[in-house]
Design an enzyme around this catalytic site. Structure first.
Site, PDB file in Angstrom:
ATOM      1  N   LYS A 185      37.814  54.002  37.762  1.00 30.48           N
ATOM      2  CA  LYS A 185      39.216  53.892  38.180  1.00 30.48           C
ATOM      3  C   LYS A 185      39.702  52.460  38.013  1.00 30.48           C
ATOM      4  O   LYS A 185      39.312  51.575  38.768  1.00 30.48           O
ATOM      5  CB  LYS A 185      39.411  54.318  39.643  1.00 30.48           C
ATOM      6  CG  LYS A 185      40.904  54.493  39.935  1.00 30.48           C
ATOM      7  CD  LYS A 185      41.269  54.391  41.390  1.00 30.48           C
ATOM      8  CE  LYS A 185      41.381  52.981  41.896  1.00 30.48           C
ATOM      9  NZ  LYS A 185      42.499  52.201  41.321  1.00 30.48           N
ATOM     10  N   GLU A 260      31.287  43.621  44.921  1.00 28.56           N
ATOM     11  CA  GLU A 260      31.537  42.248  44.487  1.00 28.56           C
ATOM     12  C   GLU A 260      32.884  41.881  45.093  1.00 28.56           C
ATOM     13  O   GLU A 260      33.922  42.369  44.648  1.00 28.56           O
ATOM     14  CB  GLU A 260      31.532  42.202  42.960  1.00 28.56           C
ATOM     15  CG  GLU A 260      31.216  40.840  42.418  1.00 28.56           C
ATOM     16  CD  GLU A 260      32.462  40.062  42.102  1.00 28.56           C
ATOM     17  OE1 GLU A 260      32.983  39.400  43.035  1.00 28.56           O
ATOM     18  OE2 GLU A 260      32.932  40.128  40.972  1.00 28.56           O
ATOM     19  N   CYS A 294      37.555  35.574  42.068  1.00 31.41           N
ATOM     20  CA  CYS A 294      36.812  35.691  43.320  1.00 31.41           C
ATOM     21  C   CYS A 294      35.928  34.476  43.573  1.00 31.41           C
ATOM     22  O   CYS A 294      35.661  34.116  44.711  1.00 31.41           O
ATOM     23  CB  CYS A 294      35.979  36.959  43.326  1.00 31.41           C
ATOM     24  SG  CYS A 294      35.082  37.205  41.792  1.00 31.41           S
ATOM     25  N   GLU A 378      40.791  34.177  51.761  1.00 35.24           N
ATOM     26  CA  GLU A 378      40.979  34.198  50.321  1.00 35.24           C
ATOM     27  C   GLU A 378      42.469  34.352  50.000  1.00 35.24           C
ATOM     28  O   GLU A 378      43.111  35.288  50.464  1.00 35.24           O
ATOM     29  CB  GLU A 378      40.191  35.356  49.703  1.00 35.24           C
ATOM     30  CG  GLU A 378      40.257  35.343  48.190  1.00 35.24           C
ATOM     31  CD  GLU A 378      39.349  36.388  47.543  1.00 35.24           C
ATOM     32  OE1 GLU A 378      39.471  37.574  47.885  1.00 35.24           O
ATOM     33  OE2 GLU A 378      38.523  36.004  46.690  1.00 35.24           O
TER      34      GLU A 378
HETATM   35  P1  NAI Z   1      42.082  45.749  46.451  1.00 37.51           P
HETATM   36  O1  NAI Z   1      40.733  45.463  46.980  1.00 37.51           O
HETATM   37  O2  NAI Z   1      42.991  46.625  47.259  1.00 37.51           O
HETATM   38  O3  NAI Z   1      41.972  46.418  44.981  1.00 37.51           O
HETATM   39  C1  NAI Z   1      40.828  46.429  44.146  1.00 37.51           C
HETATM   40  C2  NAI Z   1      40.582  47.840  43.640  1.00 37.51           C
HETATM   41  O4  NAI Z   1      40.303  48.689  44.750  1.00 37.51           O
HETATM   42  C3  NAI Z   1      41.767  48.495  42.923  1.00 37.51           C
HETATM   43  O5  NAI Z   1      41.299  49.315  41.884  1.00 37.51           O
HETATM   44  C4  NAI Z   1      42.382  49.355  44.004  1.00 37.51           C
HETATM   45  O6  NAI Z   1      43.111  50.448  43.506  1.00 37.51           O
HETATM   46  C5  NAI Z   1      41.153  49.824  44.751  1.00 37.51           C
HETATM   47  N1  NAI Z   1      41.383  50.245  46.137  1.00 37.51           N
HETATM   48  C6  NAI Z   1      42.327  49.816  47.003  1.00 37.51           C
HETATM   49  N2  NAI Z   1      42.215  50.460  48.181  1.00 37.51           N
HETATM   50  C7  NAI Z   1      41.165  51.301  48.074  1.00 37.51           C
HETATM   51  C8  NAI Z   1      40.536  52.233  48.956  1.00 37.51           C
HETATM   52  N3  NAI Z   1      40.979  52.421  50.189  1.00 37.51           N
HETATM   53  N4  NAI Z   1      39.456  52.918  48.510  1.00 37.51           N
HETATM   54  C9  NAI Z   1      38.993  52.734  47.258  1.00 37.51           C
HETATM   55  N5  NAI Z   1      39.546  51.878  46.380  1.00 37.51           N
HETATM   56  C10 NAI Z   1      40.621  51.174  46.776  1.00 37.51           C
HETATM   57  O7  NAI Z   1      42.786  44.378  46.140  1.00 37.51           O
HETATM   58  P2  NAI Z   1      44.374  44.076  46.057  1.00 37.51           P
HETATM   59  O8  NAI Z   1      45.088  44.788  47.149  1.00 37.51           O
HETATM   60  O9  NAI Z   1      44.818  44.360  44.680  1.00 37.51           O
HETATM   61  O10 NAI Z   1      44.383  42.515  46.304  1.00 37.51           O
HETATM   62  C11 NAI Z   1      44.288  42.006  47.624  1.00 37.51           C
HETATM   63  C12 NAI Z   1      43.329  40.857  47.678  1.00 37.51           C
HETATM   64  O11 NAI Z   1      42.027  41.294  47.312  1.00 37.51           O
HETATM   65  C13 NAI Z   1      43.600  39.714  46.729  1.00 37.51           C
HETATM   66  O12 NAI Z   1      44.582  38.845  47.215  1.00 37.51           O
HETATM   67  C14 NAI Z   1      42.250  39.077  46.653  1.00 37.51           C
HETATM   68  O13 NAI Z   1      42.060  38.253  47.776  1.00 37.51           O
HETATM   69  C15 NAI Z   1      41.296  40.239  46.732  1.00 37.51           C
HETATM   70  N6  NAI Z   1      40.807  40.639  45.402  1.00 37.51           N
HETATM   71  C16 NAI Z   1      39.567  40.205  45.016  1.00 37.51           C
HETATM   72  C17 NAI Z   1      39.091  40.501  43.757  1.00 37.51           C
HETATM   73  C18 NAI Z   1      37.754  40.022  43.315  1.00 37.51           C
HETATM   74  O14 NAI Z   1      37.549  39.785  42.130  1.00 37.51           O
HETATM   75  N7  NAI Z   1      36.770  39.908  44.194  1.00 37.51           N
HETATM   76  C19 NAI Z   1      39.881  41.254  42.775  1.00 37.51           C
HETATM   77  C20 NAI Z   1      41.159  41.734  43.314  1.00 37.51           C
HETATM   78  C21 NAI Z   1      41.585  41.399  44.570  1.00 37.51           C
END
Ligand code: NAI
Ligand code: MG
Length: 484
Positions: A185, A260, A294, A378
């Protein structure tokens, strides 16, 4: 000839879901739009997967796992992965342009960082397919004991938007090399290249159902994937908050999980560092990919009177309006906590097509204390907190005083100090006099709340294989416990 559609088409591109080797609409018929973050214009209309589609995809992946895919030799799996890496190289100009149009990162980044590493990861794991082996164990008695390393089964992979194609490659390549099937996904902000990758996966010869790609929202499609009882292993990259939800959902089925997650990396400049190298590295550490990394060096620890930040760098937009607003919110928080904006802190005023883009200036805060929210949470934007330190003991305490532990950077000419730190910092990756170095052969992953499991390198294969222990009697005699 290239097979990827060019980025600069005027009308929005359209994508369906890839399930069981077919391109299909969502069961609900719903679609969602993904904008180009530099202009706000619609880039693509994408079928929106939800629970019913995830269920179909998981079943297709199970059929493929138990059927055709299990009969394909390791050598042929490797050849398909290698073919995929070549197809990615052949199409890399188009894929890079699309990555930039979907995510906003400058074309220099997608062309010279993302795409080469995507190809490298598939190429590297192509080589592993034939080298996944068990062991023979010297057990006592007339017994032969050996282990088999087998694929875990159907993997659910949830991808973030900051390196859309590269994060998909990090997860897909080891999973496929080890003989698993996948339901992937992509992030709702950046689904486009995952769908293009789906086309190349078909061309590379992977049988139907081995890779299923189901774009959709996190709360619906993502949550359904993490909680699906047909999933043997969930791999997630994203926020720590959602990582915890994913682990909880998977716990009901006891599916394996690798996470991660976020970071708040210390990037440490000692007074004896080569300052040109350190300044350059500090900027690379935080402003690369608009700070949406990250492992970004978002806490810049600077010894005494060093002033390492004196110029800005070329930037693209943030990925979405939501992320832009999040960054602005943190700038307010930081100022209320007593931090001072040294540079940036606002969106730039841009003309023409970019007026509606989600841009933010590279931002530097001074007068930051490590306990402040701006230094603990973050932000995921081009925002760095400069924090002073006196000596090594003081520094180690502050650097490790965070819930995260993904990465750390150190700038010093003192080699003994450098290795001392590498040992004492609690983080999964340490960069000494460099930053943001990656290679498909080198493991990457977190300590503490930055997650668990390692991506890339041979360690990634551990997450995608089960170990089976096989015992064989060599004596030909009864065990004899109950007589004889
Ligand atoms: P997120 O953690 O919500 O999104 C990442 C992935 O998880 C996306 O594919 C999203 O559709 C999916 N997702 C979201 N809610 C979910 C759930 N309940 N169950 C399963 N999958 C789910 O991140 P978001 O909202 O885009 O960004 C928020 C913050 O997250 C950012 O400001 C940053 O701090 C962090 N982040 C960290 C990343 C990393 O590389 N470690 C990458 C993206 C965001
Ligand atoms: Mg979210």
């Amino acid at each position: 000839m290239s097979s990827v559609q060019p980025a600069e088409t005027k009308t929005p591109r359209k994508y369906q879901l890839l399930i069981d080797g077919k391109w299909v609409d969502a069961e609900s018929g719903k679609t969602f739009l993904t904008p180009n973050p530099a202009t706000g214009e619609t880039l693509a209309e994408v079928a929106e997967a939800d629970k019913a589609d995830i269920d179909k995809a998981v079943k297709a992946a199970r059929r493929a796992f138990e059927g055709k895919w299990s009969k394909i030799s390791a050598r042929d799996r490797g050849r398909m992965l290698y073919k995929l890496s070549q197809l990615i190289e052949e199409n890399s100009a188009e894929l890079a342009a699309l990555e930039t149009a979907d995510n906003g990162k400058p074309i220099k980044e997608s062309s010279y960082v993302d795409l080469p590493q995507v190809a490298e990861n598939f190429e590297y794991f192509a080589g592993w397919a034939t080298k996944i082996e068990g062991e023979t164990i010297p057990v006592p008695g007339q017994m032969f004991n050996y282990t088999l390393r087998e694929p875990v089964g159907v993997c659910g992979q949830i991808i973030p938007w900051n390196f859309p194609l590269l994060m998909a490659a990090w997860k897909l390549a080891p999973a496929l090399a080890a003989g698993n099937t996948v339901v992937l996904k992509p992030a709702e902000q950046t689904p486009v290249n995952a769908m293009e990758l789906g086309k190349l996966i078909e061309q590379a010869g992977f049988p139907e159902g081995v890779v299923n790609i189901v774009p959709g929202y996190g709360e619906t499609a993502g949550a359904a994937l993490a909680a699906h009882p047909g999933i043997d292993k969930v791999a997630f990259t994203g926020s720590t908050e959602v990582g915890k939800l994913v682990a909880k959902a998977a716990a009901d089925n006891l599916s394996k999980v690798s996470l991660e997650l976020g970071g708040k990396a210390p990037n440490i400049v000692f007074a004896d560092a080569d300052l040109e190298q350190a300044v350059n590295g500090a900027m690379m550490g935080i402003f690369f990919n608009q700070g949406q990394v990250c492992c970004a060096g978002s806490r810049l620890f600077v010894q005494e009177d060093v002033n390492p930040m004196d110029k800005a760098t070329h930037m693209g937009p943030q990925v979405s309006e939501e992320q832009l607003n999040r960054i602005k919110g943190y700038v307010d928080i930081a100022q209320k906590e007593g931090a001072t904006v040294v540079s940036g802190g606002v969106s730039p005023k841009l003309e023409g097509a970019f007026q509606k883009g989600y841009f933010f200036q590279p931002t530097i805060f001074s007068d930051v204390k490590n306990q402040m929210r701006v230094a603990q949470e973050e932000i995921f934007g081009p925002v760095v907190s400069v924090i002073g330190f006196r000596d090594e003991d003081d520094l180690i305490k502050q650097a490790n005083d965070t819930i995260y532990g993904l990465s750390a950077g150190l700038w010093t000419k003192d080699i003994t100090r450098a290795h001392r730190f590498a040992k004492e910092i609690r983080a999964g990756v340490i960069w000494i006099n460099t930053y943001n170095m990656f290679n498909a052969a080198s493991p990457f992953g977190g300590y503490k709340q930055s997650g668990y499991g390692r991506e890339m390198g041979k360690h990634a294969l551990e997450m995608y294989t089960n170990v089976k222990s096989v015992w064989v009697d060599l004596s030909g005699k009864p065990i004899g416990w109950f007589g004889n």
